[in-house]
Structure formats: structure tokens, C-alpha cells
Enzyme design. Sequence first.
Site, PDB file in Angstrom:
ATOM      1  N   THR A  43       0.825  -1.202   0.000  1.00 34.86           N
ATOM      2  CA  THR A  43       0.000   0.000   0.000  1.00 34.86           C
ATOM      3  C   THR A  43       0.860   1.252   0.000  1.00 34.86           C
ATOM      4  OG1 THR A  43      -1.693  -1.188   1.252  1.00 34.86           O
ATOM      5  CG2 THR A  43      -1.840   1.210   1.225  1.00 34.86           C
ATOM      6  N   THR A  44       1.909   1.256   0.822  1.00 34.70           N
ATOM      7  CA  THR A  44       2.804   2.406   0.917  1.00 34.70           C
ATOM      8  C   THR A  44       3.555   2.632  -0.384  1.00 34.70           C
ATOM      9  OG1 THR A  44       3.041   1.897   3.265  1.00 34.70           O
ATOM     10  CG2 THR A  44       4.602   3.461   2.356  1.00 34.70           C
ATOM     11  N   TYR A 106     -12.958  -4.142  -2.400  1.00 29.58           N
ATOM     12  CA  TYR A 106     -14.139  -3.745  -3.169  1.00 29.58           C
ATOM     13  C   TYR A 106     -15.148  -4.883  -3.338  1.00 29.58           C
ATOM     14  CZ  TYR A 106     -17.174  -1.466  -6.528  1.00 29.58           C
ATOM     15  OH  TYR A 106     -18.275  -0.923  -7.138  1.00 29.58           O
ATOM     16  N   TYR A 132      -2.537 -10.153   4.400  1.00 32.16           N
ATOM     17  CA  TYR A 132      -2.557  -8.750   4.845  1.00 32.16           C
ATOM     18  C   TYR A 132      -3.993  -8.347   5.114  1.00 32.16           C
ATOM     19  CZ  TYR A 132      -1.774  -3.626   4.360  1.00 32.16           C
ATOM     20  OH  TYR A 132      -1.732  -2.263   4.538  1.00 32.16           O
ATOM     21  N   ARG A 137      -9.143  -0.215   4.600  1.00 29.29           N
ATOM     22  CA  ARG A 137      -8.924   0.023   3.174  1.00 29.29           C
ATOM     23  C   ARG A 137      -9.726  -0.923   2.292  1.00 29.29           C
ATOM     24  NH1 ARG A 137      -4.708   3.291   1.186  1.00 29.29           N
ATOM     25  NH2 ARG A 137      -3.359   4.159   2.806  1.00 29.29           N
ATOM     26  N   LYS A 160      -0.033  -9.959   8.253  1.00 30.52           N
ATOM     27  CA  LYS A 160       0.158  -8.559   8.622  1.00 30.52           C
ATOM     28  C   LYS A 160      -1.180  -8.072   9.145  1.00 30.52           C
ATOM     29  CE  LYS A 160       1.166  -3.957   6.769  1.00 30.52           C
ATOM     30  NZ  LYS A 160       1.465  -3.147   5.556  1.00 30.52           N
ATOM     31  N   ILE A 202       5.492  -4.722   9.732  1.00 27.37           N
ATOM     32  CA  ILE A 202       5.672  -4.211   8.378  1.00 27.37           C
ATOM     33  C   ILE A 202       5.315  -2.735   8.480  1.00 27.37           C
ATOM     34  CG2 ILE A 202       4.943  -4.331   5.975  1.00 27.37           C
ATOM     35  CD1 ILE A 202       4.484  -7.305   6.340  1.00 27.37           C
TER      36      ILE A 202
END
Length: 293
Positions: A43-44, A106, A132, A137, A160, A202
Site C-alpha cells: 500500500t505504501t 471492493y 494482509y 482500506r 500482517k 511491516i
Amino acid sequence: MFRGTITALVTPFRNGQVDEEAYRRLIDWQISQGVDAIVPCGTTGESATLSHDEHNRVIDIAVDEARGRVPVIAGTGSNSTAEAVRLTRHAKDAGADAALLITPYYNKPTQEGLYEHYKKVSEEAKFPIIVYNVPSRTGVNLLPDTVARLAGLPDIVGIKEATGDLRQVSEVLEKCGDRITVLSGDDFTVLPLLALGGRGVISVVSNVAPADMAEMVRAFEAGDLARARELHFKMMPLVRALFLETNPVPVKTALAWMGRIGPDIRLPLCPLRPENRERLVATLRAYGLREGA
């Protein structure tokens, strides 16, 4: 195998393209500062706005630049199971050490759908996978009972956990024991998660303060709880500042201020509001970081 401080790397851009030279420098600096592994295309790393070719190239660069000095855990998640399989196979072929797969976003699959998604990727790729879970999100929460089922699959090696809910983390650890490695996905919760039995983080913050995050985790592992707490509280103002707006906007702004990358961010993300940039820079200065270092 996957423990300690693992940096969720930003992806530097210049003139609309991946800035390979800045990315390689960032990876070298991270390793020199003592991180235990790196994550490209999370994501980062603005993975949602990378083309497929860019996604593959960023992973290739990370593997090449790491040169086996630390593990590379490639972000290969997608809301399409077939695409997640393809991305994971590429990471495996590129020489990465594991894949980090976000829960499908989604689509909002059921718990059974989540289990079947990871099972399919595991069977098709035959590669170590770190799940994850970040409901804020994705719109879906991977529940502890489902994590326990996934822990029975041979290639699901870790999770994560980015719910920010220590009750849920505790339940995951209670149900899974040593069958799966639990890593913090929230820089706010690293130390308490370690106390529960987690094995590391992480991290977003380790993009700008890798040595401190690495030392905190190692201090805890060595039984030096006073030092671990000291570093935890030292980093808290920095953690808050790096989440003033949507990640990775503040952390890329911080790294640009430090002179490590350019300031480019891809739409629909946009630069920090001026008042938040002022707050961020003031926090960076107070922390002891230097402009253009």
C-alpha cells in the site's frame, strides 16, 4: 524467517515514471540502517496506481538491489484471484522470498471466499504467503477463525494485522499459536503486539526512522523492555505525523524533505495540505531528522 522490522517501501516517481535510481538508493539505505526485510509494491508503495509492467519492474529492482542481504516480501495482492496468482508467480520467478497479499478489496467476499482466494493462490503459486488484513482500506475483515483455517495451509506463513484491534490480534495468536507469524501492520501497535507474541512489524515509519524501529524490536527481543518503551514513545509523535493524511502522502513528503526521493505522488492522491506539511516538518525537525540529509 520473516520477523523484525520490515519496511513497506515507498515507490519514488520522477516525471511520471518509477525513479529507479532513487529506489535503489532507498533500499541500500534501509539495509544499512538495520531493517530485517523490505516490501516493494505494498500500500505504501502506491501499488494501486502501478501498471502491471511497473509492478513487475519494481519487484525486479528490489530483488536485484537487495542482493540477498535481506528478504524481499513482494506485494502481490489483488481483488482478482487470477491476477493475484499471476503477480505472485512473477515475484517467485523474480527471486523474491515471499509474497504479501492484501485481502480482496471492493468485492467484499465472505469469510469462505477469503479462505478460497488464499487457498487458490497458495496452490497455484506454491510460494510463501503473508496475508494482509486491513479492513479500513478493503471493506472486509479477515476474522481469527478464518486466519486459523489459513494457518493450516502449507504456504501461508504469516499475517500482517492492520486492524489496530489488539483483541483481534490476541485471538489470532490464541487460535494459531506458532503455526503462523503475526506481524503488526500499524506502527501505533508494534510494542503491544510484540508483548502478545507477535514477531515484528511491516512498517511505514521505518521508511524515515529505520534504525529506531529496528532497535525497538531488537530491544524487546533481548528483554530490554525499558529501552523498547523508550523508543516506542520517542516514535509516537513521528507516527502521528506520518498519518496526518492518507498514507503514503506524509511519508513521501518526509522522505522528499530529507532529500532521499522526489516529492511526486500519483493521483488520486495529492500533496499534503500546507498546514499539515508544516506540522509534519516541525515533527521531523523535533525528532532530529535533517532536511536534505
